[in-house]
Design a protein around this motif. Sequence first.
Motif, PDB file in Angstrom:
ATOM      1  N   ASN A  85       0.777  -1.089  -0.010  1.00 24.63           N
ATOM      2  CA  ASN A  85       0.121   0.032  -0.087  1.00 24.63           C
ATOM      3  C   ASN A  85       0.951   1.284  -0.071  1.00 24.63           C
ATOM      4  O   ASN A  85       0.504   2.202  -0.564  1.00 24.63           O
ATOM      5  CB  ASN A  85      -0.820  -0.052   1.115  1.00 24.63           C
ATOM      6  N   GLU A  86       2.017   1.241   0.742  1.00 26.34           N
ATOM      7  CA  GLU A  86       2.706   2.421   0.572  1.00 26.34           C
ATOM      8  C   GLU A  86       3.490   2.849  -0.757  1.00 26.34           C
ATOM      9  O   GLU A  86       3.669   3.917  -1.273  1.00 26.34           O
ATOM     10  CB  GLU A  86       4.146   2.138   1.513  1.00 26.34           C
ATOM     11  N   VAL A  87       3.723   1.723  -1.664  1.00 26.98           N
ATOM     12  CA  VAL A  87       4.074   1.759  -2.991  1.00 26.98           C
ATOM     13  C   VAL A  87       2.964   1.926  -3.898  1.00 26.98           C
ATOM     14  O   VAL A  87       3.255   2.920  -4.751  1.00 26.98           O
ATOM     15  CB  VAL A  87       5.086   0.488  -3.205  1.00 26.98           C
ATOM     16  N   ALA A  88       2.016   1.229  -3.894  1.00 25.61           N
ATOM     17  CA  ALA A  88       1.167   1.132  -4.798  1.00 25.61           C
ATOM     18  C   ALA A  88      -0.311   1.932  -4.501  1.00 25.61           C
ATOM     19  O   ALA A  88      -1.276   2.384  -5.490  1.00 25.61           O
ATOM     20  CB  ALA A  88       0.739  -0.179  -5.250  1.00 25.61           C
ATOM     21  N   GLY A  89      -0.774   2.178  -3.297  1.00 27.09           N
ATOM     22  CA  GLY A  89      -1.692   3.195  -3.255  1.00 27.09           C
ATOM     23  C   GLY A  89      -2.847   2.323  -3.580  1.00 27.09           C
ATOM     24  O   GLY A  89      -3.211   1.046  -3.122  1.00 27.09           O
ATOM     25  N   ARG A  90      -3.788   2.961  -4.321  1.00 23.43           N
ATOM     26  CA  ARG A  90      -5.265   2.463  -4.723  1.00 23.43           C
ATOM     27  C   ARG A  90      -5.131   1.187  -5.597  1.00 23.43           C
ATOM     28  O   ARG A  90      -5.676   0.413  -5.659  1.00 23.43           O
ATOM     29  CB  ARG A  90      -6.090   3.414  -5.289  1.00 23.43           C
ATOM     30  N   GLN A  91      -3.809   1.012  -6.165  1.00 21.71           N
ATOM     31  CA  GLN A  91      -3.474  -0.243  -7.137  1.00 21.71           C
ATOM     32  C   GLN A  91      -2.979  -1.467  -6.132  1.00 21.71           C
ATOM     33  O   GLN A  91      -2.517  -2.424  -6.651  1.00 21.71           O
ATOM     34  CB  GLN A  91      -2.403   0.118  -8.074  1.00 21.71           C
ATOM     35  N   ALA A  92      -3.263  -1.164  -4.731  1.00 26.09           N
ATOM     36  CA  ALA A  92      -2.681  -2.211  -4.026  1.00 26.09           C
ATOM     37  C   ALA A  92      -3.371  -3.691  -4.041  1.00 26.09           C
ATOM     38  O   ALA A  92      -2.828  -4.770  -3.708  1.00 26.09           O
ATOM     39  CB  ALA A  92      -2.644  -1.732  -2.361  1.00 26.09           C
ATOM     40  N   LYS A  93      -4.623  -3.526  -4.356  1.00 26.79           N
ATOM     41  CA  LYS A  93      -5.560  -4.920  -4.545  1.00 26.79           C
ATOM     42  C   LYS A  93      -4.870  -5.855  -5.651  1.00 26.79           C
ATOM     43  O   LYS A  93      -4.528  -6.725  -5.331  1.00 26.79           O
ATOM     44  CB  LYS A  93      -6.836  -4.312  -5.090  1.00 26.79           C
ATOM     45  N   ASN A  94      -4.474  -5.120  -6.953  1.00 26.13           N
ATOM     46  CA  ASN A  94      -3.979  -5.804  -7.860  1.00 26.13           C
ATOM     47  C   ASN A  94      -2.524  -6.183  -7.385  1.00 26.13           C
ATOM     48  O   ASN A  94      -2.031  -7.579  -7.750  1.00 26.13           O
ATOM     49  CB  ASN A  94      -3.644  -5.375  -9.087  1.00 26.13           C
TER      50      ASN A  94
END
Length: 400
Positions: free
Chosen positions: A127-136
């Motif tokens: 989540n720190e790196v991807a934010g909203r794309q953390a699901k994928n």
Amino acid sequence: MRFLKSDSRLIGVLLVLAVTQLVGWGTIGLPAIVGRALAADLGMSLPAVFAGTSVLYVSMGLCAPWLAKSFARHGARNVMVAGTVLTVPGFILLSLAREPMLYFVAWIVLGVAGSATLSTGAYIMLNEVAGRQAKNAIGALMLVTGLSSSIFWPTTSFLSDQLGWRAMCLVYAAMMLVINLPLFAVLAPRRKVAGDGGGPLKSSPPPAIPRSTFSLVVAAITLNAFVNFGIGAIMIELLRAEGLAPAQALLFGSMLGVIQVSARGLDFLGGGRWDGITTGLVAGTALPVAMLLLMSSEGATWAVAVFILLYGAGSGAMAVARATIPLVFYDQAEFAKAMSMIALPLNLASALSPPLLVGLLTQFGSRGALGLTFVFSCATVLILVLLGRRRPEVVAATVT
């Protein structure tokens, strides 16, 4: 796989987390394979041996809220480095155990370490790196980590046969020093914080999520964790109770990880079109069907095979749902706090599940354990239906 192209750092992060989570979860799953040897050497009953896993999850759950501040202040990398260092004495203590007391102390140490290094820490780092794309990103990570049982159940069986379970624990301690620690210390990314120049800008706070909605999120995740962690821990014994020979039970059980990964891959290849709630609804319906089939099959080999297929597919996709349902309701700033709060009841349920299910298995046979997990699986699906009606409008619009 658009999210991989959008930030090249994700590739390195996923490689680090794939290896470390695989080793981390695979090594602590040893009671599923050497439980009877542990019971014989330590003079304990089989349910008491599985209670070691319960102590692990209780320790993880109790530490999670406390570690929330550390994740926020120091970032996931530093917390996971410290947790990996602590894992080493945990396995050493386990190898030295001659009585129940030291055995449980070892699991407490491993639980405190696991609170920093397993699952929650990995999701926070993504989540720190991807934010909203953390699901994928989480779905991609689970494609690999779902193989932990398929890789480490046979590995644990081989090492315990060749070296004994005590020496095997020392091998696992060495793996933490040689594999996991360097990966976290050298290759894991440092978190960017606001004010570093290029760090994420603060956005306006999202609408407050009702407390009742958070309670439903916790209930769905906790009930499914009870089922998945409990069945995973007793799978070999459950199949043996159904009449399978030990070698056949190990073979069927080892197939579980491959099926779980395949199911996670379907969600990952969907490109994020489903959110965690939709994934959970589709996957969750497979679990009660699988359990009902096994309860009514009288141990037929074909029914066991179908059970493994349905349960593996459903539990594999549900693992992604458990990790990503909070992303439906919480933004990047609130995700770490929400996950740390959820970790307490989740881990307590995971702690209670193995000894309770193995106790039901011992007292009432496979029907006792399957009956309880059937009820919990049905309840999870009903709760997910309610959560589906509470999606924030902005999120619902982005996933259609």
